[in-house]
Design an enzyme around this catalytic site. Sequence first.
Site, PDB file in Angstrom:
ATOM      1  CE  LYS A 212       1.413 -61.437  19.352  1.00  0.00           C
ATOM      2  NZ  LYS A 212       0.100 -61.634  18.670  1.00  0.00           N
ATOM      3  N   GLY A 265       5.554 -67.836  11.647  1.00  0.00           N
ATOM      4  CA  GLY A 265       4.700 -66.811  11.054  1.00  0.00           C
ATOM      5  C   GLY A 265       5.292 -66.311   9.758  1.00  0.00           C
ATOM      6  CB  SER A 266       4.561 -63.329   7.740  1.00  0.00           C
ATOM      7  OG  SER A 266       4.997 -62.174   8.430  1.00  0.00           O
ATOM      8  CB  THR A 267       9.342 -64.182   5.363  1.00  0.00           C
ATOM      9  OG1 THR A 267       9.172 -65.576   5.099  1.00  0.00           O
ATOM     10  CG2 THR A 267      10.800 -63.811   5.151  1.00  0.00           C
ATOM     11  CB  VAL A 269       6.109 -60.773  11.142  1.00  0.00           C
ATOM     12  CG1 VAL A 269       6.143 -60.732  12.674  1.00  0.00           C
ATOM     13  CG2 VAL A 269       4.857 -60.082  10.633  1.00  0.00           C
ATOM     14  CD  GLU A 293       7.694 -73.135   9.371  1.00  0.00           C
ATOM     15  OE1 GLU A 293       7.514 -72.596   8.248  1.00  0.00           O
ATOM     16  OE2 GLU A 293       6.782 -73.572  10.062  1.00  0.00           O
ATOM     17  CB  CYS A 327       4.621 -73.425   6.383  1.00  0.00           C
ATOM     18  SG  CYS A 327       4.016 -72.444   7.753  1.00  0.00           S
ATOM     19  CD  GLU A 425       3.989 -67.737   2.476  1.00  0.00           C
ATOM     20  OE1 GLU A 425       4.059 -68.779   3.140  1.00  0.00           O
ATOM     21  OE2 GLU A 425       4.378 -66.631   2.881  1.00  0.00           O
TER      22      GLU A 425
END
Length: 544
Positions: A212, A265-267, A269, A293, A327, A425
């Site tokens: 996805k 993706g985001s921390t 999530v 990551e 990132c 961030e």
Amino acid sequence: MANAFFEVPIASNEPVLSYAPGSPERAAVQAAYAKMKAENIDIPMYIGGKKVNTKEKVKIRPPHDHKNVIGQYSKGNSNHVKQAINAALKAKPAWEAMPWQDRAAIFLKAADLLSGPFRAKMNAATMLGQSKNIFQAEIDCVAEFCDFLRFNAQYMTQLYTEQPESEPGIWNRMEHRPLEGFVFAITPFNFTSIAGNLCAAPAMLGNVCIWKPAETQIYSAAVIMEIFEAAGLPDGVINLIYTDGPVAGDIIFSHPDFAGLHFTGSTKVFQNLWQTIGNNISKYRSYPRIVGETGGKDFVIAHASADAKEVATALVRGAFEFQGQKCSAASRAYVPKGLWREVKKYMLQDLEDIKMGSPEDFTNFINAVIDERAFNKISNYIANARKSKKAEIIAGGQYDKAKGYFIEPTVIETTDPKYITMCEEIFGPVLTIYPYDARKFEETLELVDKTSPYALTGAVFARDRTAINIASDRLRHAAGNFYINDKPTGAVVGQQPFGGARGSGTNDKAGSILNLLRWISPRTIKENFVPPKDYRYPFMNPDE
């Protein structure tokens, strides 16, 4: 039947082409860009080797020209998630049984297709869909993706040759099986190469995948699937779906055959997904592998002995290439007050010279941020800084979304090392500088280490070797990728395996054998050539 120990071609990093005026690669990508910009393509999902279209279409617009529609993709639903899982599990027995050298050949061929006939198309898709200039596209969607495919094939052979020792009369072997079930790959918008690698790496080891991608990367994701198909990837090994995250997650994370998550993706999530997997742990046939990551608040710290021009160049490139949407992008910097005056001069000169606009114009260094949501978030930080007594915008600070989501490279100088843009961030072209007292270098190192929950990338600039050694030691856990006299971006597969710890992820190092180890389940095999026929041991004999 194969009766040889095969060796894959020795991997080497794919050369980055120059795209200089008059070069054939420049002409090729310009032609591909113009053609694709003028088209309006319909992008299907790929499930079990079939192109799946739906009635619900979502338009795709370039971030730098959001009034122009270049295509649409078919939005999926829960039924498509179930179909993808079934297709993957159906493909698994044959794919797992395929000789490793044949799996390797598929992805090695994909790399050669990518670096050859698909090069211009892949670059143009990434430029259009993700608003990358040609250099940023080339190092990502071609060079790095080729490197992932080729080096992973080499790491796979290295992994398979790792075998235990044997004693006389016994032969010990180690079989490196794929995981039992399917892997779910959730991929980001900012790197086409990461999107391809997160599904390809597990697949190379014999796993099957549900992929996805981020909605804003679907345009180039479809080209990746086109390359995989051309390389001969069997139906159902990688299934590409476009559904909302919760729709996919509700089904996948409740399925007994869910075997692993490969995520960038985001921390927030990632933490939510981990919690969901933990809550469902009793439902699974095995303990799923979780590889992620996530975010970063990447730093540069300069020592008083650093070269001002080197620091300035590293900050401009490290903070503003691809609009700071890496990132690893430099987002906070600590510069001695005396050195800062000179660094500031050089930075302002560079930023005055930088052009911003469409990637179609190769003279533009800066392009658009990915979408309106990102634009609003980033511009809000800038607007708040403009009103703050603790911050001063010394460069940039302007933004406009009338035609595209453009934000100027923005440099904020602050008197507060804990000012919000030094801590949170942002994921955009915003760099905050804290000028510090040069006599407090070691205290500032502690500040660097404790300011952010992340630990992805960071850099130290110094000529003084003692200062470098001190910084390397004090910042040992502050960055998974640490740079000395270099910007904190641009990790190369096989040279600087990438990943961070703390809030930045599981640090499983994409671009190394460490990542591949997460996608296997070893089986030890012991064969006894002369089994014993008496249960008795010598110690059981009576004393004479």
